[in-house]
Write a protein that holds these residues in place. Structure first.
Motif: not given
Length: 176
Positions: A1-6, A30-32, A58-61, A66-67
């Motif tokens: 999931x490193x790739x998915x999270x960037x 990513x947390x605003x 929601x990520x900046x990527x 869904x965590x």
């Protein structure tokens, strides 16, 4: 999931601290907006709360994850991430299409809870978005009709009859 999270592999993985991931995501934004240490601390409190939980991230990527976390009896935490970007996009498209049809539309699940509706349907019944929020029970909306006087010239016994008629109608068509 490193790739998915960037997130770089040196930050995430077996044996790595979740705090490193939280800091990376906070620094990336990513947390605003806000103080990075405060954002990391807030995520840490969520993580260490002794309860199962899940959140959309929601990520900046441009992706949305869904965590979910599950706390084992030993106190150890299992985390899972699922990329829900496509699902969210599809749900948004469905809501937009639903809102743009000229007819009133409401969808209930098998437990007679509202899944979605459009403004035409809500307007027809005089419901606000809060009244007809996803998850509200069909029978609660029928009761709301009665409370608001939408049942014209109804005595208490007629109101009860109206309520039962509406619920029976729904059940006869496969709803609960």
């Amino acid at each position: 999931w490193a790739d998915a999270l960037g997130v770089p592999p040196e930050v995430i993985g077996v044996g790595k601290s979740a705090l490193g991931v939280f800091r990376f995501l906070a620094e990336r934004g990513d947390y605003g907006p806000g103080n990075v240490d405060d954002l990391v601390e807030a995520r840490k409190r969520w993580w260490l709360a002794n309860e199962d939980a899940r959140t959309d991230l929601p990520l900046l990527t441009g992706r949305t994850m869904d965590m979910a976390k599950h706390v084992l009896p030993s106190g150890k935490i299992i985390a899972s991430f699922q990329d829900i970007t496509e699902r969210i996009s599809t749900e948004r498209e469905l809501r937009d299409a639903n809102e743009n049809i000229s007819d009133g539309f409401a969808l209930y699940d098998a437990d007679a809870r509202l899944v979605m509706s459009n403004s035409t349907w809500r307007g027809f019944y005089g419901y606000s978005e809060e009244d007809a929020r996803p998850g509200v029970r069909y029978e609660d909306l029928v009761r709301l009709d009665i409370e608001r006087g939408a049942v014209v010239d109804a005595s208490p016994s007629q109101e009860a009859g109206y309520y039962q008629t509406r619920v029976d109608y729904r059940r006869a068509r496969g709803g609960s």
